[in-house]
Scaffold this motif. Structure first.
Motif, PDB file in Angstrom:
ATOM      1  N   ALA A  86       6.371   7.999 -25.923  1.00  0.00           N
ATOM      2  CA  ALA A  86       6.340   6.779 -26.734  1.00  0.00           C
ATOM      3  C   ALA A  86       6.350   7.088 -28.231  1.00  0.00           C
ATOM      4  O   ALA A  86       6.811   6.272 -29.029  1.00  0.00           O
ATOM      5  CB  ALA A  86       5.103   5.951 -26.385  1.00  0.00           C
ATOM      6  N   GLY A  87       5.836   8.256 -28.631  1.00  0.00           N
ATOM      7  CA  GLY A  87       5.788   8.613 -30.045  1.00  0.00           C
ATOM      8  C   GLY A  87       4.616   7.968 -30.755  1.00  0.00           C
ATOM      9  O   GLY A  87       4.686   6.802 -31.164  1.00  0.00           O
ATOM     10  N   VAL A  88       3.510   8.703 -30.877  1.00  0.00           N
ATOM     11  CA  VAL A  88       2.310   8.172 -31.519  1.00  0.00           C
ATOM     12  C   VAL A  88       2.525   8.087 -33.027  1.00  0.00           C
ATOM     13  O   VAL A  88       2.991   9.040 -33.660  1.00  0.00           O
ATOM     14  CB  VAL A  88       1.082   9.053 -31.202  1.00  0.00           C
ATOM     15  N   GLN A  89       2.167   6.950 -33.625  1.00  0.00           N
ATOM     16  CA  GLN A  89       2.356   6.731 -35.051  1.00  0.00           C
ATOM     17  C   GLN A  89       1.202   7.337 -35.858  1.00  0.00           C
ATOM     18  O   GLN A  89       0.083   7.495 -35.348  1.00  0.00           O
ATOM     19  CB  GLN A  89       2.466   5.234 -35.353  1.00  0.00           C
ATOM     20  N   PRO A  90       1.435   7.657 -37.126  1.00  0.00           N
ATOM     21  CA  PRO A  90       0.357   8.135 -38.003  1.00  0.00           C
ATOM     22  C   PRO A  90      -0.772   7.102 -38.082  1.00  0.00           C
ATOM     23  O   PRO A  90      -0.530   5.894 -38.078  1.00  0.00           O
ATOM     24  CB  PRO A  90       1.056   8.298 -39.358  1.00  0.00           C
ATOM     25  N   GLY A  91      -1.996   7.578 -38.153  1.00  0.00           N
ATOM     26  CA  GLY A  91      -3.152   6.690 -38.220  1.00  0.00           C
ATOM     27  C   GLY A  91      -3.762   6.384 -36.871  1.00  0.00           C
ATOM     28  O   GLY A  91      -4.879   5.862 -36.788  1.00  0.00           O
ATOM     29  N   ALA A  92      -3.066   6.719 -35.788  1.00  0.00           N
ATOM     30  CA  ALA A  92      -3.600   6.479 -34.448  1.00  0.00           C
ATOM     31  C   ALA A  92      -4.775   7.409 -34.183  1.00  0.00           C
ATOM     32  O   ALA A  92      -4.722   8.593 -34.508  1.00  0.00           O
ATOM     33  CB  ALA A  92      -2.520   6.683 -33.402  1.00  0.00           C
ATOM     34  N   ALA A  93      -5.851   6.867 -33.610  1.00  0.00           N
ATOM     35  CA  ALA A  93      -7.047   7.672 -33.352  1.00  0.00           C
ATOM     36  C   ALA A  93      -7.728   7.339 -32.034  1.00  0.00           C
ATOM     37  O   ALA A  93      -8.543   8.135 -31.553  1.00  0.00           O
ATOM     38  CB  ALA A  93      -8.048   7.501 -34.492  1.00  0.00           C
ATOM     39  N   TRP A  94      -7.435   6.192 -31.445  1.00  0.00           N
ATOM     40  CA  TRP A  94      -8.092   5.757 -30.219  1.00  0.00           C
ATOM     41  C   TRP A  94      -7.063   5.191 -29.243  1.00  0.00           C
ATOM     42  O   TRP A  94      -5.989   4.742 -29.644  1.00  0.00           O
ATOM     43  CB  TRP A  94      -9.142   4.683 -30.520  1.00  0.00           C
ATOM     44  N   VAL A  95      -7.446   5.187 -27.986  1.00  0.00           N
ATOM     45  CA  VAL A  95      -6.608   4.632 -26.928  1.00  0.00           C
ATOM     46  C   VAL A  95      -7.457   3.693 -26.080  1.00  0.00           C
ATOM     47  O   VAL A  95      -8.596   4.028 -25.718  1.00  0.00           O
ATOM     48  CB  VAL A  95      -6.009   5.743 -26.046  1.00  0.00           C
ATOM     49  N   LEU A  96      -6.933   2.530 -25.783  1.00  0.00           N
ATOM     50  CA  LEU A  96      -7.569   1.585 -24.862  1.00  0.00           C
ATOM     51  C   LEU A  96      -6.901   1.699 -23.504  1.00  0.00           C
ATOM     52  O   LEU A  96      -5.669   1.648 -23.401  1.00  0.00           O
ATOM     53  CB  LEU A  96      -7.432   0.153 -25.380  1.00  0.00           C
ATOM     54  N   ALA A  97      -7.715   1.849 -22.460  1.00  0.00           N
ATOM     55  CA  ALA A  97      -7.200   1.847 -21.088  1.00  0.00           C
ATOM     56  C   ALA A  97      -7.754   0.620 -20.375  1.00  0.00           C
ATOM     57  O   ALA A  97      -8.965   0.364 -20.431  1.00  0.00           O
ATOM     58  CB  ALA A  97      -7.614   3.110 -20.352  1.00  0.00           C
TER      59      ALA A  97
END
Length: 423
Positions: free
Chosen positions: A195-206
């Motif tokens: 998917a390509g993680v964008q800059p600033g990403a730090a958390w993931v919701l499942a």
């Protein structure tokens, strides 16, 4: 005959020493039928038993194999719950061998019941701070490079009922929110890379697809490390109650973050502060402050034999056996005490010793018939030592509900009855 001793540590008892002291008469007595067992005389040696004198069941007459009828007591038990779709069932640890939990007795924790999901219609959505939002079918997920790993799964509420006093009668009741399986799936990092993680990403919701919509926030760093999107368990597709057709699996962390029936993954720049990580699954400290995001499962162990509900058949040799595990990695050592913690001796670890997986330990013990207390303590590869109950209470008080990894004590009465005690 039980195995006694190892190459690394040679306890005082050995196989030859044990037989020599006990003598042939005691050995013969040990091979005799258990007292009270229903036995037909013509089925006992030297007679040829009835099941040998006739043809057995047809080959492959069951389309899916089941345990023997004589093992019908090896089952999960359900803890009472006000709602039929919310609650837990517990793994029968006292009856299991080795380290792998059979799929049929893996513990369950449900907040909204088990959904009946058609895998052909199910989708996993990946969106948020990504360059290409994606929608995965089950066929898509299975086509990605797969990984298979063995890991334990433990609810952070395991042993919570015994925080103040030993109310659990058996190890199934006290520690049964624990299982260990072989898990197969695709690394979450692979999907995030797609998917390509964008800059600033730090958390993931499942988020899960059950009626409760259970969801948890997980740091992106953990997701890129060892988190799996799992579709198979112990060599077959997931069981419905274990998240069929697809779930998240977060090694070494509390079971609630390994979201079952996974339907959505959202990447963000901050934790999402869901109900399951604010109103629940927090640790209340003595000063009234609740610690959040305490996912990590510290080193822990428990003796499964002998344990609560067992009854020893008199003085003599017994092989003490149990399980140890740690969210920090491998178990380095397990010590066993047969005198309520006054002295400790090193147990034998069954190979292979895997990271974030159950490790079976064994310890040779000759009981003299006097009342005593059995305990075990685990030390993991980080050097962490499993605490006593007093140490845990001193640090966290009595208001905590989760992450009770205190040393478990089993009291042995003079008559051989085993019960849950605190020392």
């Amino acid at each position: 005959m039980p195995r006694i001793g190892t190459q690394e540590t040679r306890p005082v008892d050995s196989r030859r020493h044990f037989i020599g002291r006990a003598g042939l008469a005691a050995l013969a007595a040990g091979l005799a039928p258990r007292p009270g067992a229903a036995q037909a005389a013509d089925n006992l040696p030297p007679a040829v038993p009835a099941w040998t004198r006739s043809q057995g069941e047809a080959v492959n007459w069951r389309p899916y194999g089941l345990p023997a009828d004589f093992e019908k007591g090896v089952v999960k038990i359900k803890r009472p719950s006000p709602l039929p779709t919310e609650g837990v069932s517990l793994t029968p640890l006292q009856h299991l061998h080795g380290t792998i939990t059979p799929s049929g007795v893996v513990f369950e924790r449900s907040h909204g019941g088990t959904p009946l999901i058609d895998p052909q219609q199910h989708r996993v959505m990946l969106h948020g701070l990504v360059k290409r939002p994606l929608l995965f079918t089950m066929d898509d997920l299975v086509r990605f490079p797969s990984q298979t790993r063995i890991h334990f799964l433990e609810c952070s509420g395991n042993t919570s009922r015994d925080w103040r006093s030993p109310v659990s009668k058996t190890v199934q009741e006290s520690h049964g929110l624990l299982s260990c399986c072989e898990w197969t799936g695709v690394a979450l990092s692979t999907l995030l890379e797609e998917a390509g993680v964008q800059p600033g990403a730090a958390w993931v919701l499942a988020e899960g697809a059950d009626a409760s919509g259970t969801s948890r926030s997980i740091p992106l760093a953990k997701c890129l490390d060892d988190v799996l999107v799992v579709y198979a368990q112990n060599g077959e597709m997931l069981r419905p109650e274990q998240g069929y057709p697809v779930r998240l699996f977060v090694p070494g962390w509390e079971g609630n973050v390994s979201i079952k029936w996974l339907r959505r993954i959202k990447v963000g720049d901050a934790p999402f502060m869901t109900r399951q990580e604010t109103a629940r699954y927090t640790d209340l400290m003595p000063d009234g402050i609740a610690r959040e995001f305490t996912w990590f499962m510290e080193a822990k162990s428990v003796i499964t034999y002998p344990s609560g509900g067992h009854e020893l058949r008199g003085p003599g040799f017994y092989e003490v056996s149990g399980l140890a595990w740690s969210g920090a990695g491998r178990i380095r050592r397990v010590d066993v005490s047969v005198d309520a913690g006054r002295t400790w001796r090193q147990a034998q670890l069954q190979e292979p010793v895997l990271t974030r997986a159950l490790t079976r330990f064994r310890f040779p013990w000759r009981w003299d018939g006097a009342p005593t207390v059995l305990q075990s303590r685990a030390i993991d590869e980080s050097g962490y030592v499993q605490p006593t109950r007093a140490q845990l209470v001193q640090l966290r008080g009595y208001n905590s509900r989760y992450h009770n990894n205190a040393i478990q004590s089993w009291g042995i009465a003079a008559g051989g009855k085993v019960s849950n005690v605190q020392v």
